[in-house]
Design a protein around this motif. Structure first.
Motif, short mmCIF file in Angstrom:
data_model
loop_
_atom_site.label_atom_id
_atom_site.label_comp_id
_atom_site.label_asym_id
_atom_site.label_seq_id
_atom_site.Cartn_x
_atom_site.Cartn_y
_atom_site.Cartn_z
N ASP A 363 0.81 -1.07 -0.04
CA ASP A 363 0.11 0.13 0.04
C ASP A 363 1.08 1.25 0.04
OD1 ASP A 363 -1.67 2.15 0.49
OD2 ASP A 363 -3.12 0.75 1.78
N ALA A 366 -0.52 4.32 2.23
CA ALA A 366 -0.08 4.14 3.75
C ALA A 366 1.33 4.29 4.02
CB ALA A 366 -0.72 2.75 4.27
N THR B 94 -4.68 7.72 10.37
CA THR B 94 -5.30 6.57 10.04
C THR B 94 -6.28 6.88 8.75
OG1 THR B 94 -6.99 6.81 11.56
CG2 THR B 94 -5.17 5.65 12.06
N ILE B 98 -9.37 0.95 6.28
CA ILE B 98 -8.08 0.74 6.79
C ILE B 98 -7.15 0.41 5.66
CG2 ILE B 98 -7.17 -1.05 8.53
CD1 ILE B 98 -9.92 -1.72 9.54
N ARG B 99 -5.93 0.98 6.05
CA ARG B 99 -4.96 0.64 4.95
C ARG B 99 -3.58 0.05 5.80
NH1 ARG B 99 -4.32 2.85 0.19
NH2 ARG B 99 -6.24 4.04 -0.67
N LEU B 100 -3.63 -1.15 6.00
CA LEU B 100 -2.49 -1.86 6.56
C LEU B 100 -1.76 -2.46 5.49
CD1 LEU B 100 -4.35 -3.60 9.55
CD2 LEU B 100 -2.68 -1.79 9.52
N SER B 102 -1.32 -5.73 4.33
CA SER B 102 -2.07 -6.75 4.92
C SER B 102 -1.26 -8.08 4.79
CB SER B 102 -3.33 -7.02 4.20
OG SER B 102 -3.37 -6.53 2.89
N ASN B 109 4.48 -4.23 10.42
CA ASN B 109 3.57 -3.14 10.25
C ASN B 109 4.05 -2.01 11.03
OD1 ASN B 109 0.80 -2.88 8.31
ND2 ASN B 109 1.16 -4.88 8.95
N GLN B 171 -7.61 -4.86 13.34
CA GLN B 171 -7.04 -3.98 12.34
C GLN B 171 -6.99 -2.46 12.76
OE1 GLN B 171 -7.85 -5.11 8.46
NE2 GLN B 171 -7.85 -7.33 8.83
N ARG B 172 -8.19 -2.05 13.22
CA ARG B 172 -8.55 -0.79 13.34
C ARG B 172 -7.47 -0.22 14.42
NH1 ARG B 172 -10.88 2.57 10.33
NH2 ARG B 172 -12.90 2.05 9.40
N GLU B 175 -3.81 -0.09 13.16
CA GLU B 175 -3.58 1.18 12.54
C GLU B 175 -3.21 2.10 13.21
OE1 GLU B 175 -6.66 2.67 9.84
OE2 GLU B 175 -5.24 2.79 8.25
N ARG B 178 0.05 1.69 14.68
CA ARG B 178 1.06 2.02 13.73
C ARG B 178 1.37 3.37 13.51
NH1 ARG B 178 -0.22 0.40 7.56
NH2 ARG B 178 -1.50 2.28 7.63
#
Ligand SMILES: Nc1ncnc2c1ncn2[C@@H]1O[C@H](COP(=O)(O)OP(=O)(O)OP(=O)(O)O)[C@@H](O)[C@H]1O
Ligand SMILES: [Mg+2]
Lengths: 503, 288
Positions: A363, A366, B94, B98-100, B102, B109, B171-172, B175, B178
């Protein structure tokens, strides 16, 4: 479309019932379209008879084409009705018949062959997809676990392979041809590992990797021929020049995304080749460059029967001269270079740079939001990868002794890319396996001549259908908080279960 | 962070963002402080996410000035490239969807978030390639920071899992962790509670309050759930069709007639959150 709705409405023990009327209609239209398309294009041949242009009708060709297309469509329809085993047998029969039947032209014969194979392939896929009791997702997950287990083993497989590669040239059955094939394989493995940095790690689709390979080869050849520099001086220089090429290309290109990026890299590859082809004074154009010096034994001794001003390899070790010595030396040279590339990439993956590459692949938005300078990171990928391509190029030049632009066509880029994609993007072991499949097998089956390219294509399609993310698509974490407690496959399994439970 | 008092952190002046003819943000000015949670609310399409995109350098504002003050230094965000905003001005964010990363693990991460620090320590890869101890040391401290946040969000046990395999709520939170690993001065959260169940949502509130108290940074929070906004925010800014229609203490904003009108013209704001939440989720689904 009409057929599709019917398919879902009347199911008959899992398979839709045949609706002959609809099939007949569809076939009729297919034949009609086929007639329209082939009547002029295939049915009329223009020929030059004594300065006069005449038209020779070829109606048998048209009939053949229409029958083939209609039959092909029939197979396709049957697949839609999931009569896959029937279609498989019929299409293989068509493939076989294409060798026997008296086709009016080679083109039609090839079409029949390719068409038969293609439909057979589709039938196989349908068979696999609809095998009762097997859920695609479950199958995919099982496969991921298997790949993970294999990857786990790769910590042992890797060193074993290296040891095997080292003793390989001394095995009794190794003759000149096998050493050559092994060297060729290692060259592609090295190129695959080099490209893997751009494609597998950074996730940029580079269709012009061969440009760096070419820059490396020509740098070496020109430096060695015009300035009489030795291989050991030229090798790093060629790498630096190729890296410079990567850097310069990277600057304008890396702002582009996705398809645009791929197309520009493709263009770059072609530009480099065309410059090499047309800059006659500098590169020798289509004549190429010959008489490229062969590498010496680390500048100490030459691989020659006798040397005027130095000592030969045979003299140095007090053994008899054997032309194999040079081949084996070249083999070890490329092995060392390839292992260097591998080691550096494996190391890079565990460093912030490598993690940033993978993050960009996952991504890029991000990544930017985390303060990663996308352009610099991509440039680094391009530069490093290009340098590796340059090393491979100079090895190629010194091994061949002659290079010309013909060796650096788009096909070469495509093959290297196929190796990376097929192996599973980012997987080092995957590259090795894919190279053996893509380069090794066709080399071994050289007798099959043109069919090996056909088989190559069919194999690619099959593997992509079977494992779309590549053979070893499982990704090994670059760092573990809890260490390697037990095999990774178990971790994956626990993870998949946890993910399933929350869904 | 020197003092416990609230110091000005971000000043947005006359921010305007146009997309062709569409004015997504229209002459908006407000300020946010350290040690405060500033909620940005407003109906769908009000321009909240666009505001974040301007702050974090994804959009260049058409007009306006975005000034961030950190350690007695001013940073003009609208003049900085996106990655420098995180690196130097230390704004982290954020995303609404969601942009992890993945396919990378949870721990990875969090390490990517510390890229700049690690990259410097690895002497732009050279020291790292050679495996020098100085780099190892910094890497260990980065893992420690990651671990600190993992403990905070209860994900330590799953640190080695692929981020994409985590449940939605995890996941939220990941993020957010992160973003925190970039050691920000301003944390921008775009609807962090969307799609969480009440228990997760309550835990999130506590986490945000902890970040405010202990780490002492400023938080910009886009949130549709009015009860959350009322409970945890110190200051609310309301946007509607790109314009700021209210700005002040939660209580005052809640009773502002203009705000009530903007929210579908209904009288009772307490009932709204659910309606709006559904809208958002539908919109988010469409976007995916
Ligand atoms: N890149 C863009 N190009 C054109 N228009 C845009 C762009 N980004 C946002 N917009 C428009 O700007 C307006 C504000 O959008 P924005 O995403 O900021 O709303 P929002 O307040 O975040 O809404 P939501 O609550 O649905 O997330 C919308 O009308 C949107 O269509
Ligand atoms: Mg939004």
């Amino acid at each position: 479309m009409a057929v599709e709705t019917q398919v879902s409405s009347s199911e008959e023990n899992g398979r839709p019932a045949l609706d002959w009327q609809a099939i007949g209609r569809e076939l009729f239209f297919t034949a009609l379209v086929a007639f329209g398309l082939t009547f002029v294009l295939v049915g009329m041949q223009t020929a030059d008879r004594g300065g006069e242009l005449i038209i020779i009708p070829r109606f048998t060709d048209v009939v053949y084409a229409i029958v083939m297309l209609t039959l092909g469509r029939f197979g396709y329809i049957m697949l839609r009705y999931r009569r896959a085993s029937f279609v498989l047998i019929a299409s293989l029969a068509a493939f076989g018949l294409s060798f026997v039947l008296p086709f009016p032209s080679l083109f039609l014969e090839t079409m029949c062959m390719v068409g038969g194979l293609l439909i057979a392939l589709m039938a196989v896929v349908t068979l696999i997809r609809h095998r009762p009791g097997i859920d695609m997702r479950e199958r995919d997950r099982a496969m991921d676990r298997a790949a993970a287990r294999f990857q786990e083993l790769s910590r042992f497989i890797g060193p074993i392979l290296v040891v095997f590669a080292i003793i390989l040239p001394f095995l009794p059955f190794m003759d000149r041809q096998y050493i050559d094939i092994a060297t060729l394989l290692l060259m592609y493995i090295m190129l695959g590992w080099g490209l893997n940095i751009i494609v597998g790690l950074a996730g940029l689709l580079d269709l012009g990797y061969v440009a760096f390979y070419a820059i490396g080869a020509y740098s070496y050849a020109l430096l060695a021929v015009s300035f009489d520099l030795s291989f050991w001086v030229c090798l790093p220089l060629a790498g630096v020049l190729a890296a410079l090429g990567g850097y310069l290309l990277g600057f304008p290109v890396l702002r582009l995304r996705g398809d645009y990026f791929a197309i520009v890299t493709l263009g770059f590859g072609e530009i480099v080749r065309i410059i090499l082809l047309n800059w006659y004074q500098f590169t020798g154009g289509p004549d190429g460059i010959g008489g490229i010096p062969r590498p010496s034994f680390f500048g100490i001794a030459e691989f020659l029967p006798a040397s005027r001003d130095g000592i030969t390899f045979a003299e140095l070790f007090g053994i008899d001269f054997d032309p194999m010595h040079r081949l084996i030396f070249l083999y070890f040279l490329i092995l060392a270079l390839a292992l260097l590339v591998n080691m550096v990439s494996l190391r890079l993956r565990k460093l912030p740079l490598g993690r940033a590459w993978e993050a960009l692949r996952e991504d890029d938005i991000a990544s930017q939001s985390l303060g990663i300078n996308r352009t610099n990171i991509k440039l680094a990928a391009f530069t490093i990868s290009a340098a590796f391509g340059g090393f491979a190029g100079s090895f190629f030049a010194t091994r061949q002794g002659f290079i010309s632009p013909e060796s650096f066509t788009f096909l070469e880029s495509a093959i290297i890319l196929a190796i990376v994609v097929l192996g599973g993007m980012g997987s080092q072991l995957g590259v090795v396996i894919a190279t053996i499949l893509l380069i090794g097998l066709p080399e071994v089956f050289r007798e099959l001549e043109q069919y090996r390219m056909l088989a190559f294509g069919a194999g690619m399609v099959l593997i992509m259908l079977w494992r779309p993310r590549g053979l070893l698509a499982h990704r090994d974490p670059s760092i573990l908080l809890h260490g390697r407690k037990g095999p990774g496959a178990d971790r994956i399994e626990a993870e998949q279960k946890a993910a399933e439970a929350t869904r | 962070m020197s003092a416990l008092q609230k110091t000005p952190l971000l000043e947005v002046q006359h921010l305007t963002m146009r997309f062709g003819g569409l004015v997504a943000i229209d002459d908006v000015s407000f300020a946010a402080n350290n040690r405060e949670i500033t909620a940005i609310i407003g109906p769908n399409g009000a321009g909240k996410t666009t505001l974040f995109n301007c702050l974090t350098g994804f959009y260049k504002p058409t007009v306006g000035c975005l000034k961030l003050t950190r350690d007695n230094e001013d940073y003009l965000l609208e003049r900085m490239p996106g990655h420098d905003i995180t690196k130097h001005a230390r704004v982290a964010r954020t995303f609404q969807n969601i942009r992890l990363f993945s396919r990378m693990t949870v721990l990875e991460n969090l390490l990517v978030a510390q890229h700049n620090k690690l990259q410097r320590a690895s002497a732009f890869t050279l020291a790292g390639l050679l495996g020098l101890p100085a780099y190892k040391h910094v890497e260990q401290s980065a893992v420690d920071l990651a671990r600190f946040w993992l403990d905070r969000i209860n994900l330590t046990a799953r640190a080695d899992f692929e981020a994409g395999n985590l449940p939605y709520g995890d996941q939220r939170r990941l993020e957010i962790a992160r973003a925190m690993c970039t050691e920000p001065a301003l944390l921008c959260l775009d609807e962090p509670a969307a799609g969480l169940n009440p228990r997760e949502s309550a835990a999130l509130n506590d986490l945000l309050l902890d970040i405010r108290e202990e780490i002492g940074i400023g938080i910009l929070l886009i949130e549709h759930d009015m009860s959350v906004v009322m409970r945890i925010s110190d200051h609310v800014v309301v946007l509607d069709y790109g314009r700021k229609i209210a700005d002040g203490e939660p209580e005052a904003v809640r009773n502002d007639p203009e705000v009530i009108k903007a929210y579908l013209g209904e009288e009772d704001t307490e009932e709204l959150p659910d309606v709006i939440k559904q809208d958002v989720e539908a919109a988010a689904k469409e976007e995916n």
